[in-house]
Enzyme design. Sequence first.
Site, short mmCIF file in Angstrom:
data_model
loop_
_atom_site.label_atom_id
_atom_site.label_comp_id
_atom_site.label_asym_id
_atom_site.label_seq_id
_atom_site.Cartn_x
_atom_site.Cartn_y
_atom_site.Cartn_z
N HIS A 43 0.85 -1.19 0.00
CA HIS A 43 0.00 0.00 0.00
C HIS A 43 0.88 1.24 0.00
CE1 HIS A 43 -4.23 1.32 0.46
NE2 HIS A 43 -3.67 2.45 0.87
N ASP A 122 -13.91 3.05 6.99
CA ASP A 122 -12.87 3.76 6.22
C ASP A 122 -13.47 4.38 4.97
OD1 ASP A 122 -10.12 4.58 5.51
OD2 ASP A 122 -10.43 3.23 3.84
N ARG A 129 -12.61 12.91 5.04
CA ARG A 129 -11.29 13.55 5.18
C ARG A 129 -10.98 14.36 3.94
NH1 ARG A 129 -7.54 8.85 5.54
NH2 ARG A 129 -5.87 10.38 5.54
N SER A 144 -6.60 4.28 8.47
CA SER A 144 -7.20 4.07 7.15
C SER A 144 -6.47 2.96 6.40
CB SER A 144 -7.13 5.39 6.36
OG SER A 144 -7.39 5.18 5.00
N LYS A 148 -7.67 -1.42 6.25
CA LYS A 148 -7.93 -2.07 4.94
C LYS A 148 -7.02 -3.28 4.77
CE LYS A 148 -7.64 1.69 2.12
NZ LYS A 148 -7.84 2.88 2.96
#
Length: 287
Positions: A43, A122, A129, A144, A148
Amino acid sequence: AFLLAVYFRGMNFKEILSLTEAYLHSGKRLDLSDIPVPKIDKHSTGGVGDKVSLVLAPLAASLGLAVPMISGRGLGHTGGTLDKLESIPGFKVSGSLTRFKKQIRRIGVAMFGQTEELVPADRKIYALRDVTATVDSIPLITASIMSKKLAEGIDGLVLDVKVGNGAVLVEQQQAEILAKNMMKVGQAFGKKVVAYLTSMEQPLGLKIGNWLEVEESIECLQGGGPDDLKELVVELTAEMLLLAGLVKKKITAHRKCRQALQDGTAFKKMLQLVRAQRGNSQFIRNP
Ligand code: IUR
């Protein structure tokens, strides 16, 4: 009010861990324990022209990993992998957990978004956000990303924390704190986590924009593409292979990655992925 409070006051590690758990438990988790290959993901915190996931996910799957990748949409000034994928006509990024699991078992990779079933907290807070100028908050980013990734049922994770004037976090010191927080959360859940700090002082690759980035990813999946993109993709995918224990040495991992990009193995996996998620693969064959 909550987002602003976190933004201005910050959180201690225990609070960050609790927030991550709250996000994670807002939905279901993928259980991939009966898929007998290492489950590893990557990520990024996002940057300009960062299309690494579009190349890395099919590449890693073509080398024997299972990649259950939950991605996000554009956040702040950074592009989102889901938006880029949706620029492929027909491509679907939502669906049931059962469908994604079947797909991961069959082809080793799925790329999808948060849903009502998967980390819905999220999904909502991410969008909030974006419109409340609370993107660059270390606790909010940590919860966040890590919620995930923990919902994916992975064994290991490679993090690409972008730093520089095109990244969400501009200062190296802040990026290091974020990387350490995310690693600590992952380790608290028994996951193997590696983090890289990579430069976002200039765009990655030469193309920026949803479809343009798909186009450049196809070039890379066919053995071409710009050197900076290729180098980062190869380095991060190699790290995934090492985490999985599929190779012992970094140099061997690099070689395998370069070869799969060069000989069409990774590109073939991209075609399978696009077809599996109802995308029109003609656009990949002939962009
Ligand atoms: N990617 C995410 O999934 N969440 C974030 O907060 C950021 C990037 I920044």
